[in-house]
Design an enzyme around this catalytic site. Sequence first.
Site, PDB file in Angstrom:
ATOM      1  N   LEU A 196       0.877  -1.163   0.000  1.00 39.62           N
ATOM      2  CA  LEU A 196       0.000   0.000   0.000  1.00 39.62           C
ATOM      3  C   LEU A 196       0.915   1.213   0.000  1.00 39.62           C
ATOM      4  CD1 LEU A 196      -2.686  -0.870   2.738  1.00 39.62           C
ATOM      5  CD2 LEU A 196      -3.029  -0.827   0.262  1.00 39.62           C
ATOM      6  N   ASP A 197       0.627   2.199  -0.842  1.00 38.43           N
ATOM      7  CA  ASP A 197       1.479   3.384  -0.829  1.00 38.43           C
ATOM      8  C   ASP A 197       1.299   4.135   0.491  1.00 38.43           C
ATOM      9  OD1 ASP A 197      -0.616   5.521  -1.191  1.00 38.43           O
ATOM     10  OD2 ASP A 197      -0.920   4.443  -3.062  1.00 38.43           O
ATOM     11  N   ALA A 198       2.219   5.046   0.780  1.00 35.14           N
ATOM     12  CA  ALA A 198       2.228   5.727   2.082  1.00 35.14           C
ATOM     13  C   ALA A 198       0.921   6.464   2.356  1.00 35.14           C
ATOM     14  CB  ALA A 198       3.403   6.708   2.155  1.00 35.14           C
TER      15      ALA A 198
END
Length: 241
Positions: free
Chosen positions: A105-107
């Site tokens: 999951l991206d930040a």
Amino acid sequence: MTGAERLQKILAASGIGSRRDCENLISEGRVMLNGEVAKLGDKADPETAEIYVDGERLVTDTRLVYLAMNKPLGVMSTMSDEKGRISLAEYVGRFAQRVYHVGRLDAETEGLLLLTNDGDLAHKLTHPSFEVSKTYLAEVSGTIPQGFKKRITTGIELEDGFAKADTFKVVTTAGGRTLVELSLHEGRKHIVRRLLGEMGHEVHRLVRVSIGPIHLGDTKPGRIRKLGQPEIAALFKAVEQ
């Protein structure tokens, strides 16, 4: 066979029931051991045996770990970060076994992240050919026009190829923003944001709420829980082909 134990002992240790209950399961032909119907008196190595009870996989290798995490906003989906940003290592350090995240999951995206040291299952969960669906809640700009659902589930062309949602629905609309739920079975980088953005709706918040049969539920941000045997069995069933 090195490390062989009686099958009913292995089943009981996995929480299926008492040893007598497990003997009854074997007697009734409800247990499969390495592809064959198990018999009373069978022995197995819990670290290598493939055991199914009523058609569901039972993981008996105590070295294998299966975890669900609610990844908070701003946390990097890596075990270390060269820029010193907060990473998953700060959350999984209490586990004796080294685990790896299943996909990313991206930040800026929150929500469900699976972690395990079962490399074969992790590969199947992330490979698009197994079509394991992931569901997201997205808060987007504006209201959703008529025909949007049909368009997004039919698919559109992005710069790196065709993309579509498997399911889509509007949850709520208020204050110039709309909360939508959508599911996809692919994991290209920023695919949800790019798909919605291409259709004219900037994503302000994105939360992954399920991966196949595993749901985020009421797990609080930053918390990690061990998956139960029924959840692990459901994951194996999700990648059967």
